[in-house]
Design a protein around this motif. Structure first.
Motif, short mmCIF file in Angstrom:
data_model
loop_
_atom_site.label_atom_id
_atom_site.label_comp_id
_atom_site.label_asym_id
_atom_site.label_seq_id
_atom_site.Cartn_x
_atom_site.Cartn_y
_atom_site.Cartn_z
N UNK A 16 0.83 -1.21 0.00
CA UNK A 16 0.00 0.00 0.00
C UNK A 16 0.87 1.26 0.00
N UNK A 17 1.98 1.22 0.75
CA UNK A 17 2.89 2.37 0.76
C UNK A 17 3.41 2.65 -0.65
N UNK A 18 3.81 1.58 -1.34
CA UNK A 18 4.35 1.73 -2.69
C UNK A 18 3.29 2.29 -3.63
N UNK A 19 2.07 1.75 -3.53
CA UNK A 19 0.97 2.21 -4.40
C UNK A 19 0.66 3.68 -4.14
N UNK A 20 0.59 4.07 -2.87
CA UNK A 20 0.29 5.46 -2.53
C UNK A 20 1.43 6.39 -2.95
N UNK A 21 2.66 5.93 -2.80
CA UNK A 21 3.81 6.73 -3.22
C UNK A 21 3.79 6.92 -4.74
N UNK A 22 3.45 5.85 -5.46
CA UNK A 22 3.38 5.94 -6.92
C UNK A 22 2.35 6.98 -7.34
N UNK A 27 2.51 13.26 -10.89
CA UNK A 27 2.82 14.54 -11.57
C UNK A 27 4.29 14.65 -11.98
N UNK A 28 5.19 14.12 -11.15
CA UNK A 28 6.63 14.17 -11.48
C UNK A 28 6.92 13.30 -12.70
N UNK A 29 6.34 12.10 -12.74
CA UNK A 29 6.55 11.20 -13.88
C UNK A 29 6.01 11.84 -15.15
N UNK A 30 4.85 12.48 -15.04
CA UNK A 30 4.25 13.16 -16.20
C UNK A 30 5.19 14.25 -16.72
N UNK A 31 5.75 15.02 -15.79
CA UNK A 31 6.68 16.11 -16.17
C UNK A 31 7.95 15.55 -16.80
N UNK A 32 8.47 14.47 -16.24
CA UNK A 32 9.67 13.85 -16.80
C UNK A 32 9.41 13.32 -18.21
N UNK A 80 17.09 11.21 -18.24
CA UNK A 80 15.77 10.74 -17.82
C UNK A 80 15.65 9.26 -18.14
N UNK A 81 15.23 8.47 -17.18
CA UNK A 81 14.93 7.05 -17.39
C UNK A 81 13.55 6.78 -16.83
N UNK A 82 12.64 6.32 -17.69
CA UNK A 82 11.27 6.04 -17.26
C UNK A 82 10.87 4.62 -17.64
N UNK A 83 10.07 4.01 -16.78
CA UNK A 83 9.61 2.64 -16.99
C UNK A 83 8.10 2.64 -17.23
N UNK A 84 7.67 1.76 -18.12
CA UNK A 84 6.25 1.66 -18.46
C UNK A 84 5.86 0.18 -18.45
N UNK A 85 5.05 -0.20 -17.45
CA UNK A 85 4.68 -1.60 -17.27
C UNK A 85 3.47 -1.98 -18.12
N UNK A 86 3.55 -3.15 -18.76
CA UNK A 86 2.42 -3.67 -19.54
C UNK A 86 2.36 -5.19 -19.41
N UNK A 87 1.18 -5.72 -19.62
CA UNK A 87 1.03 -7.18 -19.67
C UNK A 87 1.09 -7.65 -21.11
#
Length: 202
Positions: A16-22, A27-32, A80-87
């Motif tokens: 839950x901590x991780x989910x809430x932190x995400x 907004x930061x990920x969107x800006x990056x 900048x390094x960003x990750x995008x998770x998909x199934x």
């Protein structure tokens, strides 16, 4: 670590901590991502990732990062390094993420990237690997066509290693003066020998 201090925390609580932190970081990920898509060169790749209790056989983490050379001058963020998770590993994943991006995209040979609007640039490590596979078929201590190409690629690697700490402009000038003649020679050699090679053989 918590257990060492006598603190009992459930996996659910920590999740839950991780989910809430995400959610807070959204907004930061969107800006990056906005800055990432302004860069003239991006690197991209995708890899499988294990997901606990997932119904899907495979899940994928797609990674996008700004190019190794200097970022766009007006970018406030150096790398900048960003990750995008998909199934999924479908082309739609990368097409959606890079929607509208028309710069250079440095990738391996996976066909999904060809569906983007970016100008694809290949990976020498992947290209070189194919010639190493072909060299193995030549037999021990024997030389052949693969060695010619591997020798030229090695020269390119040597130039790049000397450019490691150079500026983007100096790297460009050196590549034009030293790398381009090697690439021209490689292109001519490949065009000469390719028609004589058998279909899908290594």
């Amino acid at each position: 670590m918590f257990k060492q201090y006598g603190i009992e925390l459930s996996r659910q609580t920590m999740s839950d901590w991780v989910i809430k932190s995400a959610a807070l970081f959204t907004p930061l990920v969107k800006r990056l991502k906005e800055e990432l898509l302004k860069q003239p060169l991006l690197n991209a790749d995708e890899t499988t990732v294990n997901v606990v209790k997932s119904d899907k056989v495979n899940s994928y983490m797609w990674v996008y990062c700004s190019g190794a050379d200097s970022p766009k001058p007006d970018s406030p963020i150096p790398n900048i390094v960003l990750y995008d998770y998909h199934t999924s590993r479908a082309a739609a994943c990368v097409m959606d993420y890079l929607d509208g991006y028309q710069g250079y995209l440095h990738v391996d040979g996976y066909q999904a990237y060809e569906k983007t609007q970016a100008s694809l640039v290949g990976c020498w490590a992947h290209a070189r690997r194919k010639f190493i596979e072909a060299k193995k078929l030549q037999g021990k201590n024997k030389t052949g066509k693969a060695d010619v190409v591997l020798s030229l690629i090695q020269k390119l690697y040597g130039i790049e290693s000397r450019l490691k700490d150079k500026s983007a402009d100096e790297s460009y000038q050196t590549r034009q003066a030293q790398s381009k003649p090697i690439l021209d020679k490689l292109k001519q050699w490949l065009e000469k020998h390719q028609p004589n090679l058998v279909g899908n053989s290594k």
